[in-house]
Design an enzyme around this catalytic site. Structure first.
Site, PDB file in Angstrom:
ATOM      1  N   THR A  73       0.836  -1.205   0.000  1.00 28.78           N
ATOM      2  CA  THR A  73       0.000   0.000   0.000  1.00 28.78           C
ATOM      3  C   THR A  73       0.871   1.254   0.000  1.00 28.78           C
ATOM      4  O   THR A  73       0.643   2.184  -0.797  1.00 28.78           O
ATOM      5  CB  THR A  73      -0.936  -0.007   1.233  1.00 28.78           C
ATOM      6  OG1 THR A  73      -1.716  -1.202   1.194  1.00 28.78           O
ATOM      7  CG2 THR A  73      -1.845   1.195   1.245  1.00 28.78           C
ATOM      8  N   GLN A 180       0.781  -9.034  -6.390  1.00 30.55           N
ATOM      9  CA  GLN A 180       0.335 -10.431  -6.539  1.00 30.55           C
ATOM     10  C   GLN A 180       1.208 -11.231  -7.499  1.00 30.55           C
ATOM     11  O   GLN A 180       1.107 -12.459  -7.529  1.00 30.55           O
ATOM     12  CB  GLN A 180      -1.118 -10.469  -7.033  1.00 30.55           C
ATOM     13  CG  GLN A 180      -2.125  -9.992  -5.998  1.00 30.55           C
ATOM     14  CD  GLN A 180      -2.241 -10.918  -4.783  1.00 30.55           C
ATOM     15  OE1 GLN A 180      -1.804 -12.077  -4.803  1.00 30.55           O
ATOM     16  NE2 GLN A 180      -2.831 -10.416  -3.716  1.00 30.55           N
ATOM     17  N   HIS A 202       4.433 -10.102   2.531  1.00 34.34           N
ATOM     18  CA  HIS A 202       3.583 -11.187   3.047  1.00 34.34           C
ATOM     19  C   HIS A 202       2.862 -11.966   1.959  1.00 34.34           C
ATOM     20  O   HIS A 202       2.207 -12.963   2.243  1.00 34.34           O
ATOM     21  CB  HIS A 202       2.600 -10.659   4.098  1.00 34.34           C
ATOM     22  CG  HIS A 202       1.497  -9.792   3.594  1.00 34.34           C
ATOM     23  ND1 HIS A 202       0.199 -10.229   3.505  1.00 34.34           N
ATOM     24  CD2 HIS A 202       1.473  -8.508   3.165  1.00 34.34           C
ATOM     25  CE1 HIS A 202      -0.573  -9.249   3.069  1.00 34.34           C
ATOM     26  NE2 HIS A 202       0.179  -8.185   2.853  1.00 34.34           N
ATOM     27  N   THR A 238      14.017   4.928  10.649  1.00 31.11           N
ATOM     28  CA  THR A 238      14.940   3.801  10.863  1.00 31.11           C
ATOM     29  C   THR A 238      14.384   2.551  10.193  1.00 31.11           C
ATOM     30  O   THR A 238      13.203   2.234  10.344  1.00 31.11           O
ATOM     31  CB  THR A 238      15.119   3.567  12.386  1.00 31.11           C
ATOM     32  OG1 THR A 238      15.602   4.786  12.942  1.00 31.11           O
ATOM     33  CG2 THR A 238      16.085   2.437  12.672  1.00 31.11           C
ATOM     34  N   CYS A 325      -9.630  -7.560   1.217  1.00 31.13           N
ATOM     35  CA  CYS A 325      -9.971  -6.190   1.578  1.00 31.13           C
ATOM     36  C   CYS A 325     -11.468  -5.944   1.442  1.00 31.13           C
ATOM     37  O   CYS A 325     -12.000  -5.055   2.071  1.00 31.13           O
ATOM     38  CB  CYS A 325      -9.217  -5.213   0.685  1.00 31.13           C
ATOM     39  SG  CYS A 325      -7.462  -5.419   0.849  1.00 31.13           S
TER      40      CYS A 325
END
Ligand code: PLP
Length: 402
Positions: A73, A180, A202, A238, A325
């Protein structure tokens, strides 16, 4: 019974080798990558190594940049906002009606808050881009084109190489949300004109909360997150070193296995799809010729997807309605609506997405369980009893403007 997870487009399990690689960076190797002592330099080396693994997986040249972000995102938002912040007066976006909300919610916000014009290119009934509308939408005001490499709901692949060339022909930058696609199919960015590309850890057996934006060398860039000099001043803050190291390991594993895995996963997916289609009164959505090897999205006529998912879940099988989503909302998915899926099938679409962890036993179990679930639901469905045949999906060509 062992639970069966067929929702890998929503997220994947981090590979045990990824987790093992990350752990020391929470303890012994806790340094700040910017520090000028040994604790820092070791960690900075690990971050560099992760960048190399991603460049190799993407088929990118080593002088092309990888900017680590908090996920897909943020990478998507960064690409669009960076391109709009330009001195040449180009102020329009061209994208598609089937993008992820990481693009669409941003373009809606930009339209409402800044009056930014977005051309939303439509798709046909198989989810393929309307190339004529695309070509017409490009012009001297186009700042950026953003088209996903693969759709998260149907797996349909877009001709991003050709689209990037056309965007450059109009003097615009080209971005692809490849969240994807990365790790599922080989990408060879060296041979494309793509300027920017988003990915997310992920989705490829890496950790959550980490992603990256690929930047072709020389692409004009304006950071979204401003702060310290990290990431060569591309993103302040960081670095999340354990997650970056995990993403690097996930990329290394994917690069080593992708050729063999995509063949094995496609064969399993095809077996699953063929078996499901035998149930009858259901059909596969999207471009079944050009799609990700791990995805199938099946529309069951006159049934509610929520009910199918509920029964699958009780049988220990996790799949999804459209995309993660969209679940939780009862609105049919914007992707399936853009494809003009007939109303009688729109609410009965189920996405099965496989991964390297999927085995033939999983497919066999689903094929044993699902026909009975569908038969039971049909027996108690008034709309199934009163059904009229579902018409073929009409083809449509559209371009909406926000
Ligand atoms: N783009 C696509 C196509 C996706 O499928 C997703 C996640 O589902 C995202 C972007 C968002 O990625 P992230 O969850 O890393 O923010």
């Amino acid at each position: 019974m062992r639970p069966i997870y067929l929702d890998n487009n929503a997220t994947t399990r981090a590979d045990p080798a990824v987790v093992a690689e990350m752990l020391p960076y929470f303890s012994e190797q806790f340094g700040n990558a910017s520090s000028a002592h040994a604790f820092g330099s070791e960690v900075a080396g690990a971050v560099r190594q992760a960048r190399r693994h991603l460049q190799a997986l993407l088929g990118a040249s080593f002088d092309h940049e990888i900017v680590f972000t908090s996920g897909g995102t943020e990478a998507d938002n960064t690409a669009i906002l960076s391109a709009l912040d330009n001195p040449d007066g180009r102020d329009e976006i061209v994208t598609t009606a089937v993008e992820h909300p990481a693009i669409l919610a941003l373009t809606e916000h930009l339209a409402a808050s800044r009056g930014v014009r977005t051309h939303l290119i439509g798709v046909d009934s198989r989810g393929r881009l309307d190339m004529e509308s695309y070509s017409r939408a490009l012009g001297p005001r186009t700042a950026i084109v953003s088209v996903m490499w693969a759709n998260n709901e149907t797996g349909t692949l877009f001709p991003v190489r050709q689209l990037a060339e056309m965007a450059h022909g109009a003097g615009a930058l080209f971005h692809s949300d490849a969240v994807q696609a990365v790790g599922k199919i080989p990408l060879d960015l060296k041979t494309t004109e793509i300027d920017m590309l988003s990915l997310s850890g992920h989705k490829l057996h890496g950790p959550k909360g980490i992603g990256a934006l690929y930047l072709r060398k020389g692409t004009p860039f304006n950071p979204l997150v401003r702060g310290g000099p990290q990431e060569r001043r591309r993103r302040g803050g960081t670095e999340n070193v354990p997650a970056i190291v995990g993403l690097g390991k996930a990329a290394e594993l994917a690069a080593a296995r992708i050729d063999e895995e995509q063949i094995r996963i496609r064969a399993l997916r095809d077996r699953l799809e063929r078996g499901i289609l035998q149930i009858g009164h259901c059909f596969a959505l999207g471009d079944t010729e050009y799609r990700l090897p791990n995805t199938c999205n099946i529309a069951f006529e006159h049934l509610e997807g929520e009910a199918i998912l509920h029964h699958l879940n009780r049988a220990g099988i996790a799949a999804s309605l459209g995309s993660a989503c969209a679940s939780g909302s009862m609105e049919p998915s914007h992707v399936l609506r853009a494809m003009d899926v007939p109303p009688a099938a729109l609410r009965g679409a189920i996405r099965f997405s496989l991964s390297r962890e999927t085995g033939i036993d999983d497919v066999v179990t689903v094929l044993n369980v699902l026909p009975e679930i569908i038969a039971r639901l049909r027996a108690s469905s008034p709309s199934w009893q009163a059904r009229a045949p579902v018409a073929a999906i009409p083809s449509r060509s559209t371009e909406l403007t926000l």
